[in-house]
Design an enzyme around this catalytic site. Structure first.
Site, PDB file in Angstrom:
ATOM      1  CG  ASP A 153      34.985  11.564  -7.974  1.00  0.00           C
ATOM      2  OD1 ASP A 153      34.120  10.590  -8.124  1.00  0.00           O
ATOM      3  OD2 ASP A 153      35.011  12.810  -8.231  1.00  0.00           O
ATOM      4  CG  ASP A 154      40.112  10.561  -6.457  1.00  0.00           C
ATOM      5  OD1 ASP A 154      39.251  10.764  -6.878  1.00  0.00           O
ATOM      6  OD2 ASP A 154      40.185  10.967  -5.312  1.00  0.00           O
ATOM      7  CG  HIS A 204      38.033   9.678 -11.318  1.00  0.00           C
ATOM      8  ND1 HIS A 204      37.425  11.153 -11.635  1.00  0.00           N
ATOM      9  CD2 HIS A 204      38.400  10.118  -9.748  1.00  0.00           C
ATOM     10  CE1 HIS A 204      37.853  11.831 -10.947  1.00  0.00           C
ATOM     11  NE2 HIS A 204      38.231  12.022  -9.761  1.00  0.00           N
ATOM     12  CG  HIS A 208      42.349  12.710  -9.991  1.00  0.00           C
ATOM     13  ND1 HIS A 208      42.721  13.682  -9.462  1.00  0.00           N
ATOM     14  CD2 HIS A 208      41.615  12.088  -9.434  1.00  0.00           C
ATOM     15  CE1 HIS A 208      41.708  14.410  -8.533  1.00  0.00           C
ATOM     16  NE2 HIS A 208      41.061  12.979  -9.393  1.00  0.00           N
ATOM     17  CE1 TYR A 246      42.705  17.490  -8.008  1.00  0.00           C
ATOM     18  CE2 TYR A 246      43.665  17.131 -10.358  1.00  0.00           C
ATOM     19  CZ  TYR A 246      43.824  17.350  -9.143  1.00  0.00           C
ATOM     20  OH  TYR A 246      45.206  16.353  -8.589  1.00  0.00           O
ATOM     21  CG  HIS A 308      36.436  12.055  -3.111  1.00  0.00           C
ATOM     22  ND1 HIS A 308      35.894  13.096  -2.644  1.00  0.00           N
ATOM     23  CD2 HIS A 308      37.468  12.768  -4.222  1.00  0.00           C
ATOM     24  CE1 HIS A 308      36.323  14.039  -3.346  1.00  0.00           C
ATOM     25  NE2 HIS A 308      37.634  13.584  -4.923  1.00  0.00           N
TER      26      HIS A 308
END
Length: 432
Positions: A153-154, A204, A208, A246, A308
Site C-alpha cells: 500500500d501507499d 488506494h 487516503h 485503513y 506498505h
C-alpha cells in the site's frame, strides 16, 4: 477471377519463406514473460496506432500534472469531478443501488468511524463495516490455500525504490495499491513499477481518507481521480481492484465503487503493522517475527498480508522474510492475480487493451467474422491444413515433429519441409 484456394496457397507459400521468424513484440521492455491472450492487436510500431493516438500531455510534465486536482487532503471539491462520474452516481442512487447508510463520523483523528445509534460499530449486515471485520459478499480477504498474495500500500513513496529493485532481482510481480496524489508527485517511481518492472497497479484512493466519512460524491472523486491517473499512465488500462485506506469501507462505499467504477474491494487477513514502525508503535524485528510466524504456520486459508512501501523499514521487513515464503512451500503471487487480474479492459499489464473510459462500460472484443461461401476445393484444402497442423504438438519430444510457436506460427523441424511441400502439392491439385 478471385480464387479462395489460390489465396490460401499464396498464404502458405509466403509462410514457407518465413517459418520460425516470430513477429516483433512491443518495444516496451518486460521483466516477466507473460503469455498473451490471443493476437488480436497490432504492435505499437504499427502505423494504425497513429490514426487513433490522442494528443495528451507527456506524463510527469507540468501540462500533465495540471490535469489532476492538486489536493493533498480530503475532501476533494465536487466542482473538479467530471460530470459523467456524477451522472453515473445519480443514476445509481435513483435506481436504489446505493444503500442509504449514514455518513460515519470520528471522535478524533485516526479513530474508528462510528455510525451513532444506527449501529455504533457498523458490524451489522445492513452497514457491514470492514473496519468491524464484516466481509462483503464480493470482497476478497483470503488467498487460496497455499498462496501468499504479494502486495503493498501507499506507493509510490520513500520505500519504493529499494523495493522495486528487490522485486526485479527476485523476478517477483506484486500488486501496488497506489495513492493518486503520490503518483502525481512521484511519477518516475510509478513508471518504473509499471513500465520497467511490469508490476500490477490497483487503487488506494487519491488522498487516503477514511472512506465511510465521505459523502457519495466525495467517494466518487477519491476513486475516480485515482483510476484516471492510472488509466492515463498505463496506456488506457482501467483498474479492477481497490483497497480502502485503513480498511475502512461499508455497504454504501462498496456499492459506489462497484456500480460507478466496476471496482472490487481487496482487504487482508493479516496485518504486519509495519505502518507503526515510524511512530514507535512497533519495531522492525517485531514485524519480521510476525511474518516468519505466518509463513511457518497453516496454509489454509492463504495469506493476504497488509504491507506498505512507505519507508525502507516497511519494505525491509518484506525483503528480510521473502525467502521464507518459498522456503515453506508457499506460492507467491501478485495479489490481484489470485483473482481476476489487475485491469477491467486488459488481460495483463503487457497485453492488448480495449478502449474504455474510467466509469465506462467494459467493452467486449469483436470476433473476426468467417465467410461461409467458400468453394469445395477451399474447404478441402482448409481441412488438410487443419489436419496437418493438428499433427504438430507443443509437448512432443520427437525431433522430427513440427511445432507451434507461442505466437501461433508454424515452426518446421527436420522433415517439416517435406510436410510443407506435400501440402503445397495438394493445394496445386485443388487449384487445377
Amino acid at each position: 477471377m478471385y480464387s479462395p484456394t489460390r489465396h490460401l496457397l499464396q498464404i502458405f507459400l509466403v509462410a514457407g519463406t518465413t517459418l520460425g521468424c516470430a513477429p516483433p513484440h512491443d518495444a516496451r521492455p518486460h521483466l516477466n514473460s507473460r503469455a498473451l491472450h490471443g493476437a488480436w492487436y497490432h504492435p505499437e510500431s504499427h502505423p494504425v496506432h497513429s490514426l487513433f493516438k490522442r494528443a495528451v500531455p507527456t506524463p510527469g510534465f507540468p501540462e500533465w500534472i495540471a490535469q489532476y486536482p492538486a489536493v493533498y487532503a480530503p475532501p476533494m471539491p465536487e466542482s473538479a469531478t467530471p460530470k459523467s462520474w456524477l451522472d453515473a452516481l445519480q443514476a445509481a442512487e435513483q435506481a436504489g443501488q446505493i444503500p442509504g447508510i449514514m455518513v460515519a463520523t470520528q471522535s478524533g483523528p485516526n479513530q474508528n468511524p462510528s455510525y451513532g445509534g444506527q449501529d455504533p460499530s457498523g458490524s451489522g449486515p445492513a452497514i457491514c463495516s470492514s473496519t468491524a471485520q464484516c466481509r462483503g459478499p464480493d470482497d476478497h480477504w483470503d488467498a487460496p490455500d497455499g498462496h501468499v498474495g504479494i502486495g503493498f500500500d501507499d506507493g509510490p513513496s520513500d520505500g519504493s525504490a529499494k523495493l522495486y529493485q528487490f522485486l526485479q532481482e527476485q523476478n517477483q510481480t506484486a500488486t501496488h495499491f497506489m495513492i493518486g496524489i503520490n503518483i502525481l508527485q512521484n511519477y518516475a517511481l510509478f513508471n518504473q513499477a509499471y513500465s520497467a518492472l511490469n508490476q500490477d497497479i490497483a487503487v488506494h484512493t487519491w488522498t487516503h481518507p477514511y472512506m465511510t466519512t465521505m459523502n457519495n460524491s466525495q467517494i466518487v472523486a477519491q476513486l475516480g481521480w485515482t483510476m484516471q491517473i492510472i488509466h492515463d499512465s498505463t496506456g488506457g488500462r482501467v483498474p479492477r481492484y481497490w483497497r480502502p485506506p485503513y480498511g475502512d469501507s461499508d455497504n454504501r462505499v462498496r456499492a459506489i465503487a462497484k456500480t460507478v467504477f466496476g471496482l472490487t474491494q481487496i482487504d487482508w487477513n493479516r496485518d504486519s503493522e509495519d505502518w507503526q514502525i515510524a511512530s514507535g508503535g512497533t519495531t522492525l524485528p517485531n514485524v519480521i517475527t510476525s511474518l516468519n510466524n505466518w509463513y511457518t504456520g497453516p496454509k489454509s486459508p492463504g495469506l493476504i498480508i497488509l504491507e506498505h512501501e512507505l519507508t525502507d523499514n516497511t519494505t525491509g521487513a518484506f525483503m528480510a522474510t521473502y525467502t521464507g515464503i518459498k522456503g515453506n512451500s508457499w506460492t507467491a503471487v501478485s495479489t490481484v492475480q489470485l483473482f481476476d487480474g489487475a485491469y477491467q479492459n486488459a488481460n495483463q499489464s503487457d497485453g492488448p487493451v480495449l478502449s474504455m473510459d474510467v466509469g465506462g462500460t467494459v467493452p467486449t472484443p469483436t470476433p473476426t467474422p468467417t465467410s461461409t461461401s467458400t468453394s469445395t476445393a477451399t474447404s478441402a484444402s482448409a481441412t488438410l491444413a487443419t489436419s496437418t497442423l493438428a499433427t504438430t504438438s507443443t509437448g512432443s519430444t520427437s525431433p522430427n515433429n513440427n511445432k507451434i510457436n507461442a505466437n501461433g506460427t508454424l515452426r518446421l523441424r527436420r522433415g517439416g519441409v517435406s510436410t510443407l511441400l506435400l501440402l503445397v502439392g495438394t493445394l496445386m491439385s485443388a487449384v487445377r
